[in-house]
Design a protein around this motif. Sequence first.
Motif, PDB file in Angstrom:
ATOM      1  N   GLU B 202      -0.185   6.371 -25.209  1.00 40.54           N
ATOM      2  CA  GLU B 202       1.977   6.214 -24.448  1.00 40.54           C
ATOM      3  C   GLU B 202       2.584   7.507 -24.368  1.00 40.54           C
ATOM      4  N   VAL B 203       2.338   7.819 -26.305  1.00 36.99           N
ATOM      5  CA  VAL B 203       3.214   9.274 -26.597  1.00 36.99           C
ATOM      6  C   VAL B 203       3.072  10.646 -25.419  1.00 36.99           C
ATOM      7  N   LEU B 204       1.976  10.851 -24.708  1.00 37.70           N
ATOM      8  CA  LEU B 204       1.385  11.099 -24.699  1.00 37.70           C
ATOM      9  C   LEU B 204       1.874  11.573 -23.090  1.00 37.70           C
ATOM     10  N   ARG B 205       1.731  10.132 -22.559  1.00 40.63           N
ATOM     11  CA  ARG B 205       2.811   9.734 -21.249  1.00 40.63           C
ATOM     12  C   ARG B 205       4.066  10.565 -20.980  1.00 40.63           C
ATOM     13  N   CYS B 206       4.712   9.617 -22.476  1.00 37.49           N
ATOM     14  CA  CYS B 206       6.065   9.728 -21.899  1.00 37.49           C
ATOM     15  C   CYS B 206       6.786  11.074 -22.741  1.00 37.49           C
ATOM     16  N   LEU B 207       6.158  11.848 -23.496  1.00 34.81           N
ATOM     17  CA  LEU B 207       6.688  13.061 -24.135  1.00 34.81           C
ATOM     18  C   LEU B 207       5.846  13.978 -23.448  1.00 34.81           C
ATOM     19  N   GLY B 208       4.956  14.165 -23.092  1.00 35.20           N
ATOM     20  CA  GLY B 208       3.772  15.367 -23.127  1.00 35.20           C
ATOM     21  C   GLY B 208       4.025  15.665 -21.508  1.00 35.20           C
ATOM     22  N   GLY B 209       3.579  16.085 -21.344  1.00 32.45           N
ATOM     23  CA  GLY B 209       3.594  17.014 -20.056  1.00 32.45           C
ATOM     24  C   GLY B 209       1.829  17.461 -18.926  1.00 32.45           C
TER      25      GLY B 209
END
Lengths: 318, 318
Positions: B202-209
Amino acid sequence: PNGPAEARARARNGVLTKPPGALGRLEDLAIWVASWQGTETPRLDAPQVVIFAGNHGVTARGISAFPAEVTAQMVANFEAGGAAINQLSQAFGAQMTVQALDLDRPTADFTQGPAMTEAEVVAALATGWQAVDPTAHVLVAGEMGIGNTTVAAALCAALYGGDAEGWVGRGTGVDDAGLARKADAVRAALAVNAGALGDPLEVLRCLGGRELAAMAGAIARARGEGIPVILDGFICCAAAACLAEAVPGALDHAVAGHLSAEGGHEALLARLDKTPLLSLGLRLGEGSGAALALGILQGAVACHSGMATFAEAGVSDG
Amino acid sequence: PNGPAEARARARNGVLTKPPGALGRLEDLAIWVASWQGTETPRLDAPQVVIFAGNHGVTARGISAFPAEVTAQMVANFEAGGAAINQLSQAFGAQMTVQALDLDRPTADFTQGPAMTEAEVVAALATGWQAVDPTAHVLVAGEMGIGNTTVAAALCAALYGGDAEGWVGRGTGVDDAGLARKADAVRAALAVNAGALGDPLEVLRCLGGRELAAMAGAIARARGEGIPVILDGFICCAAAACLAEAVPGALDHAVAGHLSAEGGHEALLARLDKTPLLSLGLRLGEGSGAALALGILQGAVACHSGMATFAEAGVSDG
């Protein structure tokens, strides 16, 4: 080094498609190669690796984990393509040759007197000088010689002072008693050759060895030919140090390929004011650390000479 | 990893014509590659470099020294062969491809909400997964995306905590005000996406690219295929960190290619428990530091797979 070529290379570096400084040390390396090759777009696709082999009378003092016969055995291994340096030379497209220097006639035991006569050191220097291919783009001078970490330690102690213990290391893997014998040998060598200590080339003759003198000859020749040199580990750098102490700037065309795990190398590089490209715990000699660093230098030059400029690529420069 | 192959490789390493341990870290690297390739004599002559490009809504916050248009311009430069990574890929014999991920549709500004929808992050992961050539001997996953050092800093802060200031860096060259805007953006992103913080994906989805998710997908695929991975700098490692936090051991097949000059990379490598092969001040991205480290890994494997044993060469083993 060629000032105008360096300036053109520096200007080119400033307009390549990357943020300023983003290739870090690679940028300085490429500009440095450009200055020695005298061209804005240097090339490193024709590296030369030359390995010099010599034997040392001081091996009689029990200062190596391997018998002196291994020098000749390893020369045969180099010639058959089986050593580490063969693989690394092939990996980075280098022409590799081996020069065995009078292996059946070791230097004199330098705990008893000078290691070499004047004729012997001159012959070894000449062998190195003549081994350089003037068309090479970059040179690695490596070595093989059972006992030669003790020789290198003696050179360092003679050139820079300091305790023998601070310059000797484990070499191919001696135990504590062997390490103590190495320090004893260095102390004895300095005492008996005390008259040599003020003159770096006399130090090379009295405390060096044939393969070290040959490396010094090759490195000196490369400077005149404008060929950049990648220095290997402790032994190569000790040979090079004799040049640096004899002639200021004698190693301006040389970069330190790697930091060896051999004890004295870090202090020696500090004396030479060289920052190693790699630090991966190698302590093999044979030019192996320098050959591994060939890839770094080739990468640096490939970027510099091959990249598009902002204008060529139509990229906004910030 | 393949235990029997690793054991055979370790045994082979012990009888090669060199003193034990004399090739330092190269020995461990070669054995590690052997374990992933499942063979005593690994090869690295078919490396794959794949570059993923993405755009980021957060660039509206003034967090980069370059305009967002540069992402697409650099993709064109990659395709034309003009970038640093083209030269490095060629220098080390790597097949290089570029995947641009919806450049005309940047991620949402993550200071206002999640950067990506579930469908978007899954599509990006899949792009990365499918980009891997299962016949490659080693993989470098690189990136291009104006603004993505801010994205990587947000991922690190979300995964590992700590002040935003500790994770942001100069990127392509922002000034102090730009650096402050980066930290502000990271803080805002963490606040508005607080619900994602317990779940690395979820971190990758919300704060990633997109390009970071694609790198994660590629690195995950490589693990399943038994392909060793060389991690690049801060952004690549931040993407990889999402995998490592999601699945223990997810990066066992990965080595850190280099230590970037970008501020947060050293701390991130420490979190990943990876020691970089190189430290040359690079901060370009594009997979450039990892590609440069290809030469080191190729040298290690060339020595391991190509050297003669003591018995083969007739060399005394001490």
